[in-house]
Design a protein around this motif. Structure first.
Motif, mmCIF file in Angstrom:
data_model
loop_
_atom_site.group_PDB
_atom_site.id
_atom_site.type_symbol
_atom_site.label_atom_id
_atom_site.label_comp_id
_atom_site.label_asym_id
_atom_site.label_seq_id
_atom_site.Cartn_x
_atom_site.Cartn_y
_atom_site.Cartn_z
ATOM 1 N N GLU A 5 0.873 -1.165 0.000
ATOM 2 C CA GLU A 5 0.000 0.000 0.000
ATOM 3 C C GLU A 5 0.912 1.217 0.000
ATOM 4 O OE1 GLU A 5 -3.818 1.464 2.480
ATOM 5 O OE2 GLU A 5 -2.012 1.125 3.665
ATOM 6 N N THR A 7 1.279 5.495 -0.392
ATOM 7 C CA THR A 7 0.692 6.829 -0.395
ATOM 8 C C THR A 7 1.806 7.822 -0.690
ATOM 9 O OG1 THR A 7 -0.929 6.158 1.263
ATOM 10 C CG2 THR A 7 -0.626 8.520 0.936
ATOM 11 N N THR A 40 -7.191 3.558 -4.741
ATOM 12 C CA THR A 40 -8.274 3.721 -3.782
ATOM 13 C C THR A 40 -8.361 5.209 -3.449
ATOM 14 O OG1 THR A 40 -7.038 3.543 -1.696
ATOM 15 C CG2 THR A 40 -7.648 1.468 -2.798
ATOM 16 N N SER A 43 -5.039 5.722 -1.125
ATOM 17 C CA SER A 43 -3.726 5.177 -1.446
ATOM 18 C C SER A 43 -3.837 4.336 -2.707
ATOM 19 C CB SER A 43 -3.204 4.315 -0.288
ATOM 20 O OG SER A 43 -4.044 3.189 -0.101
ATOM 21 N N THR A 44 -2.741 3.683 -3.050
ATOM 22 C CA THR A 44 -2.727 2.756 -4.176
ATOM 23 C C THR A 44 -2.195 1.425 -3.688
ATOM 24 O OG1 THR A 44 -2.385 4.543 -5.771
ATOM 25 C CG2 THR A 44 -1.795 2.332 -6.492
ATOM 26 N N ILE A 45 -2.847 0.342 -4.103
ATOM 27 C CA ILE A 45 -2.421 -1.007 -3.773
ATOM 28 C C ILE A 45 -1.655 -1.548 -4.976
ATOM 29 C CG2 ILE A 45 -3.162 -3.329 -3.103
ATOM 30 C CD1 ILE A 45 -3.913 -1.072 -1.082
ATOM 31 N N SER A 88 -4.691 -9.234 -3.083
ATOM 32 C CA SER A 88 -5.724 -8.387 -2.477
ATOM 33 C C SER A 88 -7.087 -9.046 -2.604
ATOM 34 C CB SER A 88 -5.761 -7.020 -3.145
ATOM 35 O OG SER A 88 -4.631 -6.272 -2.813
#
Length: 99
Positions: A5, A7, A40, A43-45, A88
């Motif tokens: 994850e 950010t 998201t 953040s980004t996964i 995920s």
């Protein structure tokens, strides 16, 4: 396969809106080999092999500097499970199954 994850927060941009930076970060991610990613609201996964994830994070961290940011704060959480395959989608399905 690992999950991260990430950010990225550009600082000193002169605006409270970060969406132009987020869009540019997504363009950067689209060029990274060996990873899957999901944006998201916070953040980004990123999923992939650990070396590919670290390369993607490095590219992401550098991106805001190229679009005018004078300072960048990057936060990373990594889930590196080695006893069995993980993703995920698998993690979410496991929780939904228990609901």
């Amino acid at each position: 396969m690992a999950i991260a994850e990430v950010t990225i927060i550009p600082i000193g941009t002169g605006s409270t809106s970060l969406s132009p930076y987020v869009a540019e970060l997504q363009r950067t991610l689209a060029k990274q080999p060996g990873i899957q990613y999901e944006l998201t609201s916070m953040s980004t996964i990123i999923e992939g092999e650990l070396d590919d994830i670290f390369a993607a994070i490095r590219a992401l961290h550098e991106t805001p500097f190229g679009t005018g940011a004078q300072r960048v704060s990057t936060s990373v959480k990594i889930d590196d499970r080695r006893d069995k395959p993980s993703s995920s989608a698998q993690k979410l399905a496991s929780v939904r199954e228990k609901l």
